[in-house]
Design an enzyme around this catalytic site. Structure first.
Site, PDB file in Angstrom:
ATOM      1  CB  THR A 169      -0.870  -0.021   1.272  1.00 18.39           C
ATOM      2  OG1 THR A 169      -1.826  -1.063   1.122  1.00 18.39           O
ATOM      3  CG2 THR A 169      -1.584   1.291   1.527  1.00 18.39           C
ATOM      4  NE  ARG A 197      -9.797  -6.335   3.533  1.00 17.79           N
ATOM      5  CZ  ARG A 197      -8.688  -5.595   3.602  1.00 17.79           C
ATOM      6  NH1 ARG A 197      -8.320  -4.876   2.561  1.00 17.79           N
ATOM      7  NH2 ARG A 197      -7.962  -5.559   4.681  1.00 17.79           N
ATOM      8  N   GLY A 199     -10.754  -2.357   3.120  1.00 17.47           N
ATOM      9  CA  GLY A 199      -9.849  -2.294   4.275  1.00 17.47           C
ATOM     10  C   GLY A 199      -9.875  -0.944   4.957  1.00 17.47           C
ATOM     11  N   GLY A 221      -0.791  -1.617   6.506  1.00 12.81           N
ATOM     12  CA  GLY A 221      -0.718  -2.836   7.302  1.00 12.81           C
ATOM     13  C   GLY A 221      -2.021  -3.614   7.248  1.00 12.81           C
TER      14      GLY A 221
HETATM   15  N1  ASP Z   1      -4.033  -1.684   4.846  1.00  6.39           N
HETATM   16  C1  ASP Z   1      -4.251  -2.313   3.563  1.00  6.39           C
HETATM   17  C2  ASP Z   1      -5.509  -3.135   3.644  1.00  6.39           C
HETATM   18  O1  ASP Z   1      -5.704  -3.838   4.604  1.00  6.39           O
HETATM   19  C3  ASP Z   1      -3.120  -3.181   3.134  1.00  6.39           C
HETATM   20  C4  ASP Z   1      -1.737  -2.572   3.243  1.00  6.39           C
HETATM   21  O2  ASP Z   1      -1.550  -1.555   3.893  1.00  6.39           O
HETATM   22  O3  ASP Z   1      -0.790  -3.128   2.667  1.00  6.39           O
HETATM   23  O4  ASP Z   1      -6.256  -3.093   2.709  1.00  6.39           O
END
Ligand code: ASP
Length: 302
Positions: A169, A197, A199, A221
């Site tokens: 991300t 989904r 996030g 994360g």
């Molecule tokens: N936070 C992002 C998610 O859960 C993933 C990431 O930060 O790599 O969609």
């Protein structure tokens, strides 16, 4: 005042062979945004440009390079927030658009709404003149390989997978010459997620938060855990309570680990232009140009 910019390119594990590409990608994004800021661009322009550079770079899990869901589709989430007005724009589960952060900005600036999801988000983007791209335009080989493994094994991401695999991300926080703050976050989300989904990334306060009176933050994360502790706003609140920018980053990641056994990373800029970062994953890619100290850095933190 002297502007500052900090960007991240995900906080997971980053395989040795991808380290240079991550440092280069983050450095390029920070440099692009810094060039704009020193010429007088707004913090919103700077974070949008930094995130677009990383959405276009296939090494990151955002825009081109995004992961695939269980139906073999790229669904992306993004947010942008302006600290002077506390306005934000976000898109969730958006398909077929190369730069989701740009759509989020149009939503923030052109409408009274803050978040659009799925088909509605795509329809809005098309109505604003964005080009529709194919799944293949966003897809890179490593994600196709992972999808084939998923089809064979049906295995979802476990906690070990979260800490041991790259998921990249992207995000940016900036303060401009006028002292205005902004932040943005963009992602393809997590591999093998259920279709639909969403996030933490597009959720105001979880994936990003900016307030001119305090600072700006962008998270990365394990999304479900980050949402539970509203990570970006938790960090902003710690800053408001008198912690310095590193203390606020560390304190919020500590809350993520302690309260929900979460994994993640965070970058921040405070209202004085000081940058900070912290993570409890094996690595985090970041780059910054800090106005007050004149320091520039692009690195992977272990
Ligand atoms: N936070 C992002 C998610 O859960 C993933 C990431 O930060 O790599 O969609």
């Amino acid at each position: 005042m002297k502007p500052s910019i900090i960007v991240h390119g995900g906080a997971w594990d980053i395989p040795v062979e991808q380290v240079d590409a991550h440092i280069k990608g983050c450095g390029h994004a920070a440099q692009t945004a810094n060039d704009l800021l020193v010429r007088g661009a707004s913090a919103v322009d700077a974070v949008e440009s930094a995130v677009m550079v990383m959405e276009d770079d296939p090494i990151f899990d955002a825009g081109r390079g995004s992961v695939l869901n269980q139906s073999g589709q790229v669904e992306m989430d993004a947010i942008i927030m302006e600290g002077s007005t506390l306005r934000s724009g976000a898109v969730a589960a958006l398909r077929h658009i190369k730069n989701p952060v740009k759509v989020a900005r149009r939503l923030m600036e052109d409408t009274q709404f803050s978040m659009l999801a799925g088909d509605g988000a795509l329809k809005f983007a098309l109505s604003k003149g964005f080009d529709e791209c194919s799944e293949e335009d966003l897809l890179v080989g490593r994600e196709l390989e992972d999808y084939k493994v998923f089809l064979k094994t049906g295995v979802l991401q476990t906690r070990e997978e979260f800490s041991g695999h790259p998921l990249d991300t992207v995000g940016a926080c900036a303060i401009d010459k006028e002292g205005h703050l902004a932040c943005a976050t963009s992602t393809g989300g997590i591999r093998r997620k259920l279709a639909g989904r969403v996030g933490d990334s597009p959720i105001v306060g979880a994936g990003a938060y900016a307030d001119d009176a305090i600072g700006a933050a962008s998270s990365t994360g394990w999304g479900e855990k980050i949402m539970a502790v509203v990570l970006a706003k938790t960090a902003i609140d710690l800053l408001k309570q008198g912690n310095d920018v590193f203390g606020a980053c560390e304190g919020s990641i500590d809350t993520l680990a302690r309260r929900v056994d979460g994994l993640g990373g965070l970058i921040m800029v405070d209202r004085h232009g000081r940058v900070g970062y912290h993570h409890n994953t094996p690595k985090m890619a970041y780059a910054y140009s800090e106005g007050p100290s004149g320091e520039n850095r692009a690195a992977i933190r272990r």
